[in-house]
Design an enzyme around this catalytic site. Structure first.
Site, PDB file in Angstrom:
ATOM      1  N   GLU A   1      -9.228  -9.029  28.256  1.00 63.05           N
ATOM      2  CA  GLU A   1      -8.972 -10.345  27.888  1.00 63.05           C
ATOM      3  C   GLU A   1      -7.524 -11.215  28.561  1.00 63.05           C
ATOM      4  O   GLU A   1      -7.424 -12.239  28.324  1.00 63.05           O
ATOM      5  CB  GLU A   1      -9.688 -10.755  27.029  1.00 63.05           C
ATOM      6  CG  GLU A   1     -11.667 -10.799  27.260  1.00 63.05           C
ATOM      7  CD  GLU A   1     -12.273 -10.777  26.699  1.00 63.05           C
ATOM      8  OE1 GLU A   1     -11.711 -11.092  25.077  1.00 63.05           O
ATOM      9  OE2 GLU A   1     -13.494 -11.108  26.101  1.00 63.05           O
TER      10      GLU A   1
ATOM     11  N   GLU B   1     -13.976  11.325  19.143  1.00 60.43           N
ATOM     12  CA  GLU B   1     -12.713  10.760  17.883  1.00 60.43           C
ATOM     13  C   GLU B   1     -12.076  11.883  17.014  1.00 60.43           C
ATOM     14  O   GLU B   1     -11.585  11.527  15.987  1.00 60.43           O
ATOM     15  CB  GLU B   1     -13.959   9.975  17.296  1.00 60.43           C
ATOM     16  CG  GLU B   1     -15.051  10.311  16.170  1.00 60.43           C
ATOM     17  CD  GLU B   1     -15.914   9.728  15.355  1.00 60.43           C
ATOM     18  OE1 GLU B   1     -15.930   9.498  14.641  1.00 60.43           O
ATOM     19  OE2 GLU B   1     -16.022   8.090  16.021  1.00 60.43           O
TER      20      GLU B   1
END
Length: 268
Positions: free
Chosen positions: A79, A110
Site C-alpha cells: 500500500e 515458518e
C-alpha cells in the site's frame, strides 16, 4: 516461555453461544487492542525515528513474517507505493513460503530459520536498510533467523510481536511488544494480535512517510492516480490549494501526474 497469545480464552462454551453474544464477546476483546498499542507508543516512536533516519540516507524498509503476520507485512508494503508514491522496491514485504503463502498456508515454512535470509538476499539487502520481524508469538524461527543474520550484517532490526521477552524481541534493536492478552478464540492470533500488528504497521509506515516528506499538510500529495476516485480526490486537493475551478485543477493534475507536481508547477 509462556506465551500470552496461547493462553485459554476467557470465554467458555463459545460453540453454544448465540450469534449476538459471540459478536459482543469479540467486540469487547477488540476494544482492548488500541489501549495495548497506546502503551507501546514510546517503542514505536524509537523504531519510527530509526527507520526514517536510514531511509533518508537511501535505505529501504523490509518486513518478514509467516502466516497472518507475514500477510499483514505484505499488505502494508503493497500500500505504500499507491498511497505515498514511493518506488515499489522501497518498502518490501516478504512472507515465509513465498507469494503463494499469501493465499494458502505453506507447510512448515515458518520453521526454517535459514530461509528468511535467503529470501532477503534476493533483494540485495544491505547495511543501509531496516528489517522488521512480524510474529504474534515472538518465537517464529523464520523471523528469528532473518533478524539474527540481518544484525550480523549491520542492518537495523525491529519487530512487532504480541508476547514479551521472546527471542524475536531479543534479536531486535527496536522491539515493539504489544501484549493484547488471550484471544477470544484460544490461540487464534489472526484476531486481536493481528489487529494490533495492523495498527502498529499503519502508524509506523505512515509516520515514516510523513517524515520523509511524502505528505503535505494532511494530504497524500504523491498518491498514484490509479482510478477515478483518486483522480477526483487529487483534483479536489489541487482546487483547494490553488483556489481554481474543478476542470482547471483536473487538467493540471492529469498533465503533471501528481498533486505535488501540479501545485508546484503552478506556484513557481
Amino acid at each position: 516461555m509462556i506465551r500470552v497469545t496461547e493462553q485459554e480464552s476467557k470465554y467458555n462454551n463459545i460453540d453454544q453461544m448465540e450469534v449476538l453474544d459471540i459478536l459482543k464477546g469479540i467486540n469487547n476483546e477488540d476494544k482492548t487492542v488500541p489501549l495495548a498499542v497506546e502503551k507501546c507508543l514510546p517503542q514505536i516512536e524509537k523504531l519510527s525515528l530509526a527507520i526514517t533516519e536510514r531511509m533518508k540516507s537511501g535505505g529501504r524498509l523490509f518486513y518478514i513474517g509467516a502466516g497472518t503476520s507475514g500477510r499483514l507485512g505484505v499488505v502494508d508494503a503493497s500500500e505504500c507505493p499507491p498511497t505515498f508514491g514511493v518506488p515499489f522496491d522501497e518498502v518490501v514485504g516478504i512472507i515465509a513460503g513465498g507469494d503463494k503463502a499469501i493465499r494458502r498456508a505453506v507447510e512448515n515454512a515458518e520453521d526454517d530459520d535459514r530461509q528468511a535470509w535467503i529470501d532477503l538476499q534476493e533483494f540485495d539487502i544491505n547495511s543501509k536498510d531496516s528489517l522488521i520481524g512480524l510474529a504474534a508469538s515472538g518465537t517464529t524461527p523464520y523471523v528469528i533467523g532473518g533478524l539474527l543474520k540481518a544484525r550480523e550484517n549491520g542492518i537495523l532490526t525491529g519487530c512487532i510481536v504480541c508476547n514479551e521477552g521472546g527471542p524475536i524481541a531479543a534479536a531486535s534493536d527496536f522491539p515493539v511488544e504489544v501484549v493484547v492478552g488471550p484471544e477470544f478464540l484460544t490461540g487464534s492470533t489472526r484476531m486481536k494480535s493481528g489487529t494490533a500488528q495492523k495498527l502498529v504497521l499503519n502508524m509506523l509506515s505512515t509516520t515514516v512517510m510523513i517524515k520523509l516528506g511524502r505528505v503535505k499538510g494532511n494530504k497524500m500529495v504523491d498518491m498514484q492516480l490509479t482510478n477515478h476516485k483518486l483522480v477526483d480526490r487529487g483534483t479536489q486537493m489541487v482546487m483547494n490549494e490553488l483556489k481554481i475551478d474543478y476542470q482547471k485543477a483536473e487538467d493540471l493534475l492529469i498533465r503533471y501526474g501528481s498533486v505535488r507536481k501540479a501545485v508546484e508547477a503552478s506556484t513557481k
